[in-house]
Write a protein that holds these residues in place. Structure first.
Motif, PDB file in Angstrom:
ATOM      1  N   LEU A  34      -2.558   8.657   1.099  1.00 21.60           N
ATOM      2  CA  LEU A  34      -2.538   7.290   1.760  1.00 21.60           C
ATOM      3  C   LEU A  34      -3.159   6.565   0.615  1.00 21.60           C
ATOM      4  CD1 LEU A  34      -3.894   7.546   5.321  1.00 21.60           C
ATOM      5  CD2 LEU A  34      -1.573   7.700   4.815  1.00 21.60           C
ATOM      6  N   ILE A  35      -2.184   5.455  -0.069  1.00 24.22           N
ATOM      7  CA  ILE A  35      -2.426   4.612  -1.061  1.00 24.22           C
ATOM      8  C   ILE A  35      -2.549   3.315  -0.428  1.00 24.22           C
ATOM      9  CG2 ILE A  35      -1.821   3.976  -3.288  1.00 24.22           C
ATOM     10  CD1 ILE A  35      -0.144   6.246  -3.454  1.00 24.22           C
ATOM     11  N   PRO A  36      -3.831   2.440  -0.488  1.00 20.55           N
ATOM     12  CA  PRO A  36      -4.113   1.191  -0.049  1.00 20.55           C
ATOM     13  C   PRO A  36      -2.987   0.266  -0.845  1.00 20.55           C
ATOM     14  CG  PRO A  36      -6.025   2.223  -0.261  1.00 20.55           C
ATOM     15  CD  PRO A  36      -5.237   3.150  -0.902  1.00 20.55           C
ATOM     16  N   THR A  37      -2.754  -0.730  -0.042  1.00 21.72           N
ATOM     17  CA  THR A  37      -1.460  -1.600  -0.486  1.00 21.72           C
ATOM     18  C   THR A  37      -1.574  -3.030   0.110  1.00 21.72           C
ATOM     19  OG1 THR A  37       0.287  -1.137   0.814  1.00 21.72           O
ATOM     20  CG2 THR A  37       0.295   0.109  -1.197  1.00 21.72           C
ATOM     21  N   TYR A  38      -0.937  -4.085  -0.182  1.00 25.95           N
ATOM     22  CA  TYR A  38      -0.990  -5.283   0.289  1.00 25.95           C
ATOM     23  C   TYR A  38       0.580  -5.710   0.551  1.00 25.95           C
ATOM     24  CZ  TYR A  38      -5.655  -6.764  -0.400  1.00 25.95           C
ATOM     25  OH  TYR A  38      -7.233  -6.626  -0.306  1.00 25.95           O
ATOM     26  N   ARG A  39       1.051  -5.903   1.830  1.00 29.43           N
ATOM     27  CA  ARG A  39       2.319  -6.359   2.470  1.00 29.43           C
ATOM     28  C   ARG A  39       2.772  -7.441   2.473  1.00 29.43           C
ATOM     29  NH1 ARG A  39       4.339  -2.667   0.619  1.00 29.43           N
ATOM     30  NH2 ARG A  39       6.211  -2.880   1.941  1.00 29.43           N
ATOM     31  N   LYS A  40       3.577  -7.704   3.465  1.00 31.92           N
ATOM     32  CA  LYS A  40       4.115  -9.163   3.404  1.00 31.92           C
ATOM     33  C   LYS A  40       2.929 -10.078   3.933  1.00 31.92           C
ATOM     34  CE  LYS A  40       7.330  -7.699   6.289  1.00 31.92           C
ATOM     35  NZ  LYS A  40       8.407  -7.542   7.236  1.00 31.92           N
ATOM     36  N   LYS A  41       2.774 -11.079   3.527  1.00 29.68           N
ATOM     37  CA  LYS A  41       1.898 -12.199   4.246  1.00 29.68           C
ATOM     38  C   LYS A  41       0.532 -11.876   3.865  1.00 29.68           C
ATOM     39  CE  LYS A  41       4.907 -13.847   7.817  1.00 29.68           C
ATOM     40  NZ  LYS A  41       5.001 -14.231   9.277  1.00 29.68           N
ATOM     41  N   ASN A  42       0.296 -10.919   2.610  1.00 30.04           N
ATOM     42  CA  ASN A  42      -1.050 -10.450   2.063  1.00 30.04           C
ATOM     43  C   ASN A  42      -1.762  -9.693   3.034  1.00 30.04           C
ATOM     44  OD1 ASN A  42      -0.549 -11.787  -0.449  1.00 30.04           O
ATOM     45  ND2 ASN A  42      -1.363 -13.535   0.352  1.00 30.04           N
ATOM     46  N   ARG A  43      -0.957  -9.010   4.051  1.00 24.87           N
ATOM     47  CA  ARG A  43      -1.592  -8.287   4.986  1.00 24.87           C
ATOM     48  C   ARG A  43      -1.858  -6.777   4.203  1.00 24.87           C
ATOM     49  NH1 ARG A  43       2.619  -9.924   9.092  1.00 24.87           N
ATOM     50  NH2 ARG A  43       3.762  -8.180   8.635  1.00 24.87           N
ATOM     51  N   PRO A  44      -3.139  -6.328   4.617  1.00 28.09           N
ATOM     52  CA  PRO A  44      -3.439  -4.953   4.054  1.00 28.09           C
ATOM     53  C   PRO A  44      -2.626  -3.809   4.744  1.00 28.09           C
ATOM     54  CG  PRO A  44      -5.166  -5.806   5.340  1.00 28.09           C
ATOM     55  CD  PRO A  44      -4.247  -6.953   5.252  1.00 28.09           C
ATOM     56  N   GLY A  45      -2.177  -2.792   3.847  1.00 24.30           N
ATOM     57  CA  GLY A  45      -1.384  -1.900   4.531  1.00 24.30           C
ATOM     58  C   GLY A  45      -1.322  -0.590   3.648  1.00 24.30           C
ATOM     59  N   HIS A  46      -0.677   0.603   3.936  1.00 21.98           N
ATOM     60  CA  HIS A  46      -0.870   1.795   3.380  1.00 21.98           C
ATOM     61  C   HIS A  46       0.440   2.261   2.934  1.00 21.98           C
ATOM     62  CE1 HIS A  46      -4.729   1.741   5.568  1.00 21.98           C
ATOM     63  NE2 HIS A  46      -5.120   2.430   4.461  1.00 21.98           N
ATOM     64  N   LEU A  47       0.623   2.704   1.864  1.00 19.93           N
ATOM     65  CA  LEU A  47       1.703   3.359   1.270  1.00 19.93           C
ATOM     66  C   LEU A  47       1.378   5.024   1.770  1.00 19.93           C
ATOM     67  CD1 LEU A  47       4.475   4.408  -0.136  1.00 19.93           C
ATOM     68  CD2 LEU A  47       3.026   4.490  -2.214  1.00 19.93           C
ATOM     69  N   ILE A  48       2.205   5.736   2.616  1.00 20.31           N
ATOM     70  CA  ILE A  48       2.029   7.003   3.080  1.00 20.31           C
ATOM     71  C   ILE A  48       3.194   7.849   2.098  1.00 20.31           C
ATOM     72  CG2 ILE A  48       2.575   8.749   4.889  1.00 20.31           C
ATOM     73  CD1 ILE A  48       2.085   6.277   6.857  1.00 20.31           C
ATOM     74  N   ARG A  49       2.613   8.908   1.449  1.00 15.70           N
ATOM     75  CA  ARG A  49       3.402   9.716   0.573  1.00 15.70           C
ATOM     76  C   ARG A  49       3.187  11.312   0.895  1.00 15.70           C
ATOM     77  NH1 ARG A  49       2.255   8.477  -5.264  1.00 15.70           N
ATOM     78  NH2 ARG A  49       3.973   6.785  -4.991  1.00 15.70           N
ATOM     79  N   VAL A  50       4.419  11.863   1.281  1.00 13.45           N
ATOM     80  CA  VAL A  50       4.166  13.336   1.706  1.00 13.45           C
ATOM     81  C   VAL A  50       4.869  14.159   0.756  1.00 13.45           C
ATOM     82  CG1 VAL A  50       4.499  14.752   3.616  1.00 13.45           C
ATOM     83  CG2 VAL A  50       3.840  12.353   4.199  1.00 13.45           C
ATOM     84  N   ILE A  51       4.235  15.197   0.350  1.00 17.16           N
ATOM     85  CA  ILE A  51       5.082  16.234  -0.473  1.00 17.16           C
ATOM     86  C   ILE A  51       5.430  17.411   0.440  1.00 17.16           C
ATOM     87  CG2 ILE A  51       4.903  17.741  -2.570  1.00 17.16           C
ATOM     88  CD1 ILE A  51       4.868  14.752  -3.272  1.00 17.16           C
ATOM     89  N   THR A  52       6.627  17.937   0.438  1.00 21.09           N
ATOM     90  CA  THR A  52       6.858  19.175   1.242  1.00 21.09           C
ATOM     91  C   THR A  52       8.166  19.694   0.478  1.00 21.09           C
ATOM     92  OG1 THR A  52       7.691  19.645   3.402  1.00 21.09           O
ATOM     93  CG2 THR A  52       8.436  17.617   2.611  1.00 21.09           C
ATOM     94  N   ASP A  53       8.890  20.563   1.193  1.00 23.11           N
ATOM     95  CA  ASP A  53      10.018  21.305   0.822  1.00 23.11           C
ATOM     96  C   ASP A  53      11.273  20.926   1.479  1.00 23.11           C
ATOM     97  OD1 ASP A  53       9.984  22.767   3.262  1.00 23.11           O
ATOM     98  OD2 ASP A  53       8.685  24.116   2.257  1.00 23.11           O
ATOM     99  N   ASN A  54      12.365  21.364   0.860  1.00 25.45           N
ATOM    100  CA  ASN A  54      13.621  21.001   1.368  1.00 25.45           C
ATOM    101  C   ASN A  54      14.006  21.514   2.891  1.00 25.45           C
ATOM    102  OD1 ASN A  54      15.266  19.984  -0.847  1.00 25.45           O
ATOM    103  ND2 ASN A  54      14.872  21.567  -1.887  1.00 25.45           N
ATOM    104  N   GLU A  55      13.158  22.571   3.190  1.00 29.46           N
ATOM    105  CA  GLU A  55      13.347  23.204   4.519  1.00 29.46           C
ATOM    106  C   GLU A  55      12.681  22.529   5.627  1.00 29.46           C
ATOM    107  OE1 GLU A  55      12.609  25.346   1.973  1.00 29.46           O
ATOM    108  OE2 GLU A  55      14.806  25.500   1.938  1.00 29.46           O
ATOM    109  N   THR A  56      11.627  21.632   5.367  1.00 30.75           N
ATOM    110  CA  THR A  56      10.677  21.176   6.316  1.00 30.75           C
ATOM    111  C   THR A  56      10.841  19.566   6.371  1.00 30.75           C
ATOM    112  OG1 THR A  56       8.989  22.746   5.621  1.00 30.75           O
ATOM    113  CG2 THR A  56       8.283  20.968   7.104  1.00 30.75           C
TER     114      THR A  56
END
Length: 416
Positions: free
Chosen positions: A298-320
């Motif tokens: 989870l990476i803290p970010t700023y979104r539209k209208k300067n709202r705090p948000g998160h970038l969700i990043r997931v590492i997985t495989d082709n099967e899942t």
């Protein structure tokens, strides 16, 4: 070259794979023609109803590309055989030709796979299933010949990758009538192995049950792209037909990797959210990991209208990854998830080992995670936290000091 450095890529992405195409491509890679001569002499003594077998290897052209072709002339009295007949024939041929353990195991397993799938489809037993197309002598010739050629080329211990397999399309006529392409047995075999498949690009059968069973009984890793490798040899095996659209050839590529690490494909999933609570994000991480994610960030970010948000990043495989996309959408309400397929190099050998250590005259066992490269060199060794915590509790020594003593022991016994 060590066997673990050798790589074989099976590229059936254009015209599929059949038993004779695979065998021809192995011959083009340099397998000895004497293999087939020996096999053609022994097979009639191990299989009833064969009057004559002649085998030739020729060069041919498919849409302007040169490839090897296996030409067989087989005169058989029997049109149909039972499952136990094919198994008996492979056992007999393997013994008479004194195949290596690896070659015999591959030939037996491939034959049994074919028989068991046919038995499942026709609701029969493997011994009693009535075989039509796959019950002919050329099926055994392709399977056992491939087993011997793989052995001759030293490919059993190679890292083997398979690109998506072209199946063909349209309708085909088999003994039981007209069916959709691919044949039921072909699709069933590939389903059980979890290999990637693609339809087309012609209305014809491209991948046969024999070709599928050969793939299914190799230690194949499905891949969308070629792995990192140095190309050394390329073999082309031609199918019997010459299509107007594509060259009817199977490509086998042999190469090597000087890397001390292993290659794998991963999928990275990403989405941005700005209206999800911390409690839900914490629950999301737990659920993603339990559903098969390799890592979640989870990476803290700023979104539209300067709202705090998160970038969700997931590492997985082709099967899942598709399952995890659904989890992300369900838990966060996001309407879209980006996905990127990426190659990565990883430490290939990872295991936990017990390590004995004496502290203040008392013996303890620490569980250590050890990672090694393909040459056996230790890349990292890390004690499990729970083992350290237990010793610290029992000895009343600070956990930091316990960790220092364990790392000293690791350096003495595992790394030095």
């Amino acid at each position: 070259m060590k066997s673990q450095d050798k790589i074989l890529v099976i590229d059936a992405s254009i015209a599929g794979i059949s038993g004779d195409m695979f065998l021809a491509a192995l011959m083009d890679l340099g397998a000895k023609i004497e293999i087939l001569h020996r096999l053609s002499k022994v097979l009639p003594r191990c299989m009833d109803g064969i009057q004559c077998i002649e085998v030739k290897i020729t060069d041919t052209m498919r849409r302007g590309f040169r490839a090897k072709r296996v030409l067989t002339k087989i005169i058989e009295k029997k049109k149909h055989r039972y499952g136990n007949e094919l198994v008996g024939a492979v056992e007999c041929v393997s013994d008479k030709l004194e195949l290596s353990l690896q070659a015999k195991r591959f030939a037996m397993n491939a034959t049994k796979t074919l028989i068991e799938i046919e038995a499942k489809i026709h609701e029969s037993s493997p011994n009693d299933v009535h075989l039509h197309e796959v019950g002919s002598a050329d099926t055994i010739l392709d399977i056992v010949g491939s087993a011997m050629a793989l052995d001759d080329l030293g490919l059993y211990d190679a890292q083997i990758y398979a690109l998506p397999i072209a199946l063909g399309g349209g309708k085909i006529r088999i003994e039981h009538g007209i069916v959709s392409c691919p044949a039921p047995a072909t699709l069933e075999i590939l389903k059980n192995k979890g290999l990637y498949v693609i339809g087309g690009p012609v209305e014809s059968e491209l991948t046969t049950p024999t070709g599928a069973t050969i793939l299914a009984n190799l230690a194949v890793k499905p891949t969308l792209f070629y792995p990192l490798m140095k190309v050394e040899r390329i073999g082309y095996g031609a199918g019997s037909r010459d299509f107007d659209i594509v060259p009817n050839i199977l490509r086998l590529v042999v190469g090597s990797s000087e890397e001390e690490l292993s290659y794998e494909e991963i999928v990275m999933l990403e989405t941005d959210v700005d209206d999800v609570t911390g409690e839900i994000l914490g629950h999301l991480i737990d659920r993603l990991m339990s559903e098969g994610a390799k890592d979640v960030t989870l990476i803290p970010t700023y979104r539209k209208k300067n709202r705090p948000g998160h970038l969700i990043r997931v590492i997985t495989d082709n099967e899942t990854y598709l399952k995890l996309v659904k989890v992300i959408m369900e838990e966060t309400g996001t309407l879209g998830v980006r996905y990127i397929r990426l190659p990565r190099l990883i430490v290939p050998i990872r295991r936990k080992i017990p390590l004995s250590i004496t502290i203040n005259g008392r013996k303890f066992t620490v569980e250590v995670k050890v990672s090694k490269d393909l040459r056996g060199k230790v890349i990292a060794a890390k004690p499990e936290y729970e083992s350290l915590r237990k010793i610290a509790q029992e000895t009343k020594i600070p956990l930091r000091r316990i960790a220092e003593l364990v790392y000293e022991k690791i350096n003495e016994t595992l790394i030095s």
